[in-house]
Write an enzyme that holds these catalytic residues in place. Structure first.
Site, PDB file in Angstrom:
ATOM      1  CG  HIS A 127       8.796  -4.123  -8.582  1.00  0.00           C
ATOM      2  ND1 HIS A 127       9.933  -3.600  -9.164  1.00  0.00           N
ATOM      3  CD2 HIS A 127       9.164  -4.509  -7.335  1.00  0.00           C
ATOM      4  CE1 HIS A 127      10.929  -3.652  -8.308  1.00  0.00           C
ATOM      5  NE2 HIS A 127      10.485  -4.200  -7.184  1.00  0.00           N
ATOM      6  CB  CYS A 128       8.227 -10.072  -8.734  1.00  0.00           C
ATOM      7  SG  CYS A 128       8.101 -11.554  -7.708  1.00  0.00           S
TER       8      CYS A 128
END
Length: 278
Positions: A127-128
């Protein structure tokens, strides 16, 4: 985070195009030609960067269809009971996937649950926070292109602003330059240098993952294995993410043929070494 990215782009644009290269465009001769070339390259990279960024932000990385468990159980009755048994909270391996106790649904191969998005993501990498989205099967190419073009753009900005950054201390000492102009150039240089240096390590890591057809999550899963079962060779590993149409490799797009012929781009099915060897 999206606003922060936009702010960094605006500061860099103002420092390079308006403060550094803009005045030289009217001088004529070599300096004018060099500044014109820099501005063109800067805008080309900026367009590709923003295009890739928008795609990775807006593109769904891939989620498990609601009927995936039911459809799979109908096609494979012998494992239907194991999927049902998994609902008691124990992970059971089926079809190379499993069962998610959070989503109460089956998990295709290489699928993992994201605690931030609160759902299972197909071929989840991570998850960025910079893209406010998960990076998975359907937007991993866009994420890699965003990294590449950001690195190239920040490197270009750093090189262009380096002479002005060196003169910053001399001008500040003699009070010979506008404080606002000096501050913007200083800020843009430091920000772009920091991003360029940090992205080097990130690009090397993802190049290694891409070459072995591995995600950041799977690095821990494949420890102790002689060879990763999804490693099809560097060329095929690359095509599993970027597609086979070479003319689109550098753009955040997929051809219809690639979407039809490469199941991995949809994130539900993945060829293994045994499939290729067979």
């Amino acid at each position: 985070m999206i606003l922060l990215v936009a702010a960094i782009i605006c500061v860099s644009y103002y420092a390079v195009v308006l403060l550094t290269c803009g005045p030289d465009l009217l001088r004529g001769g070599y300096h004018s030609f060099l500044s014109f070339t820099i501005v063109i390259i800067f805008h080309v990279l900026l367009i590709l960067l923003i295009w890739s960024y928008i795609r990775v932000v807006l593109k769904d990385p891939g989620s498990v269809p609601e009927n995936w468990t039911a459809a799979f159980a109908e096609e494979n009755p012998e494992v239907g009971s194991s999927l049902a048994a998994a609902e008691d909270g124990f992970e059971r391996r089926t079809r190379g996937g499993g069962y998610c106790t959070h989503c109460q649904n089956g998990k295709p191969p290489r699928c993992h649950h994201c605690s931030i998005c609160r759902r299972c993501v197909l071929k989840m990498d991570h998850h960025c926070v910079w893209v406010v989205n998960c990076v998975g099967a359907r937007n991993y190419k866009f994420f890699l292109l965003f990294l590449i073009y950001t690195f190239l753009e920040t490197t270009l900005v750093t090189v262009v602003l380096l002479p002005s950054f060196i003169n910053f201390f001399h001008e500040a000492k003699n009070h010979s330059a506008s404080p606002a102009k000096s501050a913007i150039i200083f800020l843009a240089f430091v920000l772009n240098l920091a991003f360029a240096l940090s992205l080097v390590c990130f690009l090397v890591m993802h190049a290694s993952l891409l070459s072995s057809n591995t995600t950041s999550v799977e690095v821990h899963e494949k420890k102790g294995l002689a060879r990763w079962k999804y490693d099809l060779g560097r060329k095929k590993n690359f095509e599993q993410v970027f597609g086979m149409k070479k003319s689109l490799w550098f753009f955040p797009l997929f051809s219809e043929d690639d979407l039809d012929n490469i199941p991995a781009l949809h994130g539900l099915e993945f060829p293994t070494r045994s499939d290729v060897e067979a």
